[in-house]
Design an enzyme around this catalytic site. Structure first.
Site, PDB file in Angstrom:
ATOM      1  N   GLY A  55       0.848  -1.184   0.000  1.00 49.19           N
ATOM      2  CA  GLY A  55       0.000   0.000   0.000  1.00 49.19           C
ATOM      3  C   GLY A  55       0.881   1.230   0.000  1.00 49.19           C
ATOM      4  O   GLY A  55       2.050   1.145   0.365  1.00 49.19           O
ATOM      5  N   CYS A  83       5.581  -5.680   1.488  1.00 48.81           N
ATOM      6  CA  CYS A  83       5.818  -4.236   1.403  1.00 48.81           C
ATOM      7  C   CYS A  83       5.149  -3.503   2.577  1.00 48.81           C
ATOM      8  O   CYS A  83       5.596  -3.656   3.707  1.00 48.81           O
ATOM      9  CB  CYS A  83       5.344  -3.737   0.037  1.00 48.81           C
ATOM     10  SG  CYS A  83       5.845  -2.056  -0.297  1.00 48.81           S
ATOM     11  N   TYR A  84       4.093  -2.774   2.349  1.00 53.09           N
ATOM     12  CA  TYR A  84       3.408  -2.125   3.486  1.00 53.09           C
ATOM     13  C   TYR A  84       3.037  -3.178   4.547  1.00 53.09           C
ATOM     14  O   TYR A  84       3.151  -2.921   5.752  1.00 53.09           O
ATOM     15  CB  TYR A  84       2.152  -1.386   2.997  1.00 53.09           C
ATOM     16  CG  TYR A  84       1.320  -0.796   4.119  1.00 53.09           C
ATOM     17  CD1 TYR A  84       1.620   0.454   4.650  1.00 53.09           C
ATOM     18  CD2 TYR A  84       0.243  -1.506   4.645  1.00 53.09           C
ATOM     19  CE1 TYR A  84       0.859   0.976   5.693  1.00 53.09           C
ATOM     20  CE2 TYR A  84      -0.520  -0.985   5.683  1.00 53.09           C
ATOM     21  CZ  TYR A  84      -0.206   0.254   6.208  1.00 53.09           C
ATOM     22  OH  TYR A  84      -0.966   0.774   7.234  1.00 53.09           O
ATOM     23  N   HIS A 170       8.068  -7.015  -3.628  1.00 49.94           N
ATOM     24  CA  HIS A 170       6.793  -7.567  -4.118  1.00 49.94           C
ATOM     25  C   HIS A 170       7.024  -8.912  -4.823  1.00 49.94           C
ATOM     26  O   HIS A 170       7.414  -8.925  -5.987  1.00 49.94           O
ATOM     27  CB  HIS A 170       6.157  -6.597  -5.122  1.00 49.94           C
ATOM     28  CG  HIS A 170       5.605  -5.381  -4.482  1.00 49.94           C
ATOM     29  ND1 HIS A 170       4.319  -5.315  -3.992  1.00 49.94           N
ATOM     30  CD2 HIS A 170       6.159  -4.172  -4.241  1.00 49.94           C
ATOM     31  CE1 HIS A 170       4.105  -4.117  -3.478  1.00 49.94           C
ATOM     32  NE2 HIS A 170       5.199  -3.403  -3.616  1.00 49.94           N
ATOM     33  N   GLU A 172       4.795 -10.788  -5.959  1.00 53.28           N
ATOM     34  CA  GLU A 172       3.726 -11.027  -6.940  1.00 53.28           C
ATOM     35  C   GLU A 172       4.019 -10.443  -8.314  1.00 53.28           C
ATOM     36  O   GLU A 172       3.375 -10.811  -9.281  1.00 53.28           O
ATOM     37  CB  GLU A 172       2.392 -10.493  -6.414  1.00 53.28           C
ATOM     38  CG  GLU A 172       2.256  -8.966  -6.359  1.00 53.28           C
ATOM     39  CD  GLU A 172       2.858  -8.314  -5.110  1.00 53.28           C
ATOM     40  OE1 GLU A 172       3.716  -8.957  -4.468  1.00 53.28           O
ATOM     41  OE2 GLU A 172       2.494  -7.176  -4.787  1.00 53.28           O
ATOM     42  N   ASP A 227     -16.773 -11.380 -21.952  1.00 52.53           N
ATOM     43  CA  ASP A 227     -17.495 -11.554 -20.689  1.00 52.53           C
ATOM     44  C   ASP A 227     -18.992 -11.792 -20.902  1.00 52.53           C
ATOM     45  O   ASP A 227     -19.575 -12.687 -20.297  1.00 52.53           O
ATOM     46  CB  ASP A 227     -17.283 -10.336 -19.779  1.00 52.53           C
ATOM     47  CG  ASP A 227     -15.806  -9.990 -19.633  1.00 52.53           C
ATOM     48  OD1 ASP A 227     -14.985 -10.909 -19.844  1.00 52.53           O
ATOM     49  OD2 ASP A 227     -15.485  -8.842 -19.341  1.00 52.53           O
ATOM     50  N   LYS A 371     -10.193 -12.039 -15.742  1.00 56.33           N
ATOM     51  CA  LYS A 371     -10.305 -12.202 -17.198  1.00 56.33           C
ATOM     52  C   LYS A 371      -9.658 -13.498 -17.700  1.00 56.33           C
ATOM     53  O   LYS A 371     -10.250 -14.224 -18.486  1.00 56.33           O
ATOM     54  CB  LYS A 371      -9.645 -11.001 -17.871  1.00 56.33           C
ATOM     55  CG  LYS A 371      -9.975 -10.874 -19.330  1.00 56.33           C
ATOM     56  CD  LYS A 371     -11.254 -10.109 -19.469  1.00 56.33           C
ATOM     57  CE  LYS A 371     -11.646  -9.818 -20.877  1.00 56.33           C
ATOM     58  NZ  LYS A 371     -12.847  -8.943 -20.878  1.00 56.33           N
TER      59      LYS A 371
END
Ligand code: XMP
Length: 515
Positions: A55, A83-84, A170, A172, A227, A371
Site C-alpha cells: 500500500g 511491502c506495506y 513484491h 507477486e 465476458d 479475465k
C-alpha cells in the site's frame, strides 16, 4: 465463495493487490481479496493463510489502513506481509520502521543471508522488485532476517513461532525473479494448501446453485465481447430457451460486433437473439458532449433507459422477465487502491452501474473470476478461440476514445482507425501478445500538407499495452514495421487525419483508455 481451502489477501491500497490473488489462484489455490475491516467476519475454517498486501501509505500516517496486533496474533493461520504489510507487521510486533534516505525502487539485487523454507529454491542472489520508501530498521523480537539488499538490511523477516513472514519487496510482480517460488513456498509449504482449484468449478457450482431460477425468463445484453458471451453460455445452462440475448447497436460498439452477434449466437443454438438498432438515438443524445464523466454517465443512463424499453417490448411478446445476466468480473467487484492517490482515476464502472439502473435482478456468474479465468472457462465451454481471445473493450465503447465533443465525423474516424489497428495486429500475428490495441482520436487538429495544400486535420493515437488484468499496464514495444504499416494505412484510408502518434505511457500514471 465456499471452497475447501482459501487464502485471504487483505487489501491495503496497493495497485498489485489483485495480482497477489491472481498469482495464488494460478498456482491452484483459491484466493480472495478482503478489506481490513472485514477480517474477522471473513475468517473461516477453510482459510489456510493470510497475505497482507502492499500500500502507498506509511505505518505512521494516522489514517493508514491497518489491522490490530491482537488480530495478527489470534488468526490461527500463517501470515505473509508484503511491502506495506511487511512494515505493518514489524511495527505491530515491536520492531522499528523508518522512512529511508536512499529509498529503493524497481529491480534490485537481493542476497539471502539465512536459509528457511520460505526461500527454498531461491538462489543466493536474485532480483526483486521494490516500491516503497519506508523500511524496517529494527526487526521485531523473535524475527529472523533472511535477506538483504544493498540499502535494505531487513528485506525478508520470518518467525516460525508466530508463523508470520514478510518481504519488503513484491513477490507477486514478474520482475521479482523468484517471487512465484516464494509465494508457492508460503501457500503450499507453510500454509499446507493442497491445490486443485479450477475456475470452472466456480461456474459449475454457480449453475447448480441457480438451477431453481430456470423457469423464469432472463436476459443478457451481449456486446460481442468475452465476458457477456461467456455469461450467455453459462446462463443458457440454467434458463435454456427462457434466455434472451439483446444486442443494442448504439453505434459505439466495436466494429463488426453487430454482424458477429447476429451470426454467431443463432449458429450456436441460442433461440432468442434480438438486435436493436438505436444508433440515431445515441448519437443525437451524445452529440456535442465533451466532458468524460458526463459522456459515461449519459451513455449508461441512456443504455438502461433503452434496455428497459426493450424488456417491456419483449414482455408484451413473451411474458415477464425477472433476471439480467451481467459479465461483471472480480476486479469490478472488489476495487483496489481505495486509499491510494490513484483513487480518483477509477472510472464510474458501466457494469457496476447496471445494478442501479435496471429493474431486473442481476445475475453475475463471473463475479469471482479474473479475465484469464473467464478465458479458461470459455475454452471449456467450447467457445471458439477467436471469440474468447478478443481484447477487452470498454462498455461505453468508442465514446471514451473520442477526446472532446462527439459527432458523426469523429466517431467515423475513430472506428475506421481502430479497425485498421486491430486488422494489422491480427495480420502480424501479434494480436494475442497484447492485452489491448486500439486507436483513439485526440481532440487536437494540427497542420499538415496534402497534395499542394495545407491541411488542418485530426491526430490519432495508437495505444497497445501489455497487462495482467488492466489494473497496471506497460506500453507494448511494437515492431516498428507494424506501427509504420498502421500509420500509413490510417493516413491513406481515413479522411480527416493527418497525424498518427504512438502512445508510450504506462499505467500508472496513465490509464489504458483515454477517458
Ligand atoms: P483504464 O482505462 O481504467 O481501463 O486503465 C482498464 C481496463 O478496463 C477497461 N475499461 C472498461 N471496461 N467498462 C468496461 O467494461 C468501462 O466503462 C471501462 N472503462 C475502461 C479498459 O478497456 C481496460 O481494459
Amino acid at each position: 465463495m465456499e471452497v475447501p481451502e482459501k487464502i485471504l489477501v487483505v487489501e491495503f491500497g496497493s495497485q498489485y493487490s489483485h495480482l497477489i490473488v491472481k498469482r495464488i489462484r494460478l498456482m491452484g489455490v483459491y484466493a480472495e481479496l478482503i478489506y481490513p475491516e472485514e477480517l474477522r467476519e471473513r475468517l473461516g475454517p477453510e482459510v489456510r493463510g493470510l497475505v497482507l498486501s502492499g500500500g502507498p501509505m506509511s505505518v505512521y500516517d494516522p489514517d493508514s489502513p491497518r489491522i490490530s496486533r491482537d488480530d495478527l496474533l489470534s488468526l490461527g493461520v500463517p501470515v505473509l506481509g508484503i511491502c506495506y504489510g511487511h512494515q505493518l507487521i514489524a511495527h505491530l510486533m515491536g520492531g522499528r520502521v523508518e522512512r529511508s534516505e536512499a529509498g529503493e525502487y524497481g529491480g534490485v539485487e537481493l542476497s539471502l543471508v539465512d536459509r528457511h523454507r520460505l526461500v527454498e529454491g531461491v538462489p543466493e542472489r536474485s532480483i526483486v522488485w521494490m516500491s516503497h520508501r519506508d523500511v524496517v530498521v529494527e526487526p521485531p523480537p523473535g524475527f529472523r532476517n533472511l535477506g538483504s539488499t544493498r540499502y535494505i538490511k531487513y528485506s525478508i523477516l520470518a518467525s516460525d513461532e508466530y508463523r508470520i513472514y514478510s518481504t519488503q519487496f513484491h513477490p507477486e510482480v514478474v520482475h521479482t525473479e523468484y517471487g512465484e517460488q516464494i509465494l508457492r513456498n508460503f501457500v503450499y509449504g507453510i500454509c499446507g494448501c493442497k491445490g486443485g482449484y479450477d475456475p470452472f468449478d466456480i461456474v459449475e457450482k454457480y449453475i447448480e446453485e441457480n438451477r431453481w431460477r430456470g423457469d423464469e425468463r432472463a436476459l443478457v445484453a451481449v456486446s460481442g465481447g468475452v465476458d457477456s458471451t461467456v455469461t450467455a453460455y453459462i446462463l443458457r445452462e440454467i434458463f435454456g430457451d427462457n434466455l434472451h440475448l439483446v444486442f443494442l447497436e448504439t453505434g459505439f460498439n466495436r466494429v463488426g460486433e453487430s454482424e458477429f452477434v447476429s451470426r454467431f449466437f443463432p449458429e450456436q443454438g441460442f433461440e432468442h437473439v434480438h438486435i436493436v438498432d438505436v444508433r440515431r438515438r445515441f448519437l443525437d443524445t451524445l452529440r456535442g458532449v465533451a466532458d468524460p464523466r458526463e459522456k459515461r454517465s449519459i451513455f449508461s443512463r441512456l443504455y438502461f433507459e433503452v434496455l428497459n424499453e426493450v424488456v417491456s417490448r419483449l414482455e408484451d411478446r413473451y411474458g415477464s422477465f425477472r433476471y439480467l445476466g451481467q459479465g461483471t468480473l472480480y476486479p469490478d467487484v472488489v476495487e483496489t487502491g481505495r486509499t491510494s492517490k490513484y483513487t480518483d482515476m477509477i472510472k464510474g464502472h458501466h457494469n457496476v452501474l447496471h445494478r442501479e439502473l435496471s429493474r431486473l435482478e442481476p445475475l453475475e456468474p463471473l463475479r469471482y473470476l479474473y479475465k484469464d479465468e473467464v478465458r479458461i472457462v470459455a475454452r471449456r465451454l467450447g467457445i471458439p478461440r477467436e471469440v474468447y481471445m478478443k481484447h477487452p473493450f470498454p462498455g461505453p465503447g468508442y465514446l471514451v476514445r473520442i477526446i472532446g465533443p462527439v459527432d458523426e465525423e469523429r466517431l467515423e474516424i475513430v472506428k475506421r482507425a481502430d479497425s485498421i489497428v486491430v486488422e494489422e495486429l491480427r495480420r502480424s500475428g501479434l494480436y494475442e501478445e497484447v492485452w489491448q490495441g486500439f486507436a483513439a482520436l485526440l481532440g487536437v487538429r494540427t497542420v499538415g500538407v496534402k497534395g499542394d495544400t495545407r491541411s488542418y486535420e485530426y491526430a490519432v493515437a495508437i495505444r497497445m499495452v501489455e497487462s495482467e488484468d488492466g489494473m497496471t499496464a506497460r506500453h507494448y514495444e511494437a515492431p516498428h514495421s507494424l506501427l509504420d504499416r498502421i500509420a500509413r494505412r490510417i493516413l491513406d484510408e481515413v479522411d480527416g487525419v493527418n497525424r498518427v502518434l504512438y502512445d508510450l505511457s504506462d499505467k500508472p500514471p496513465a490509464t489504458i483508455e483515454y477517458e
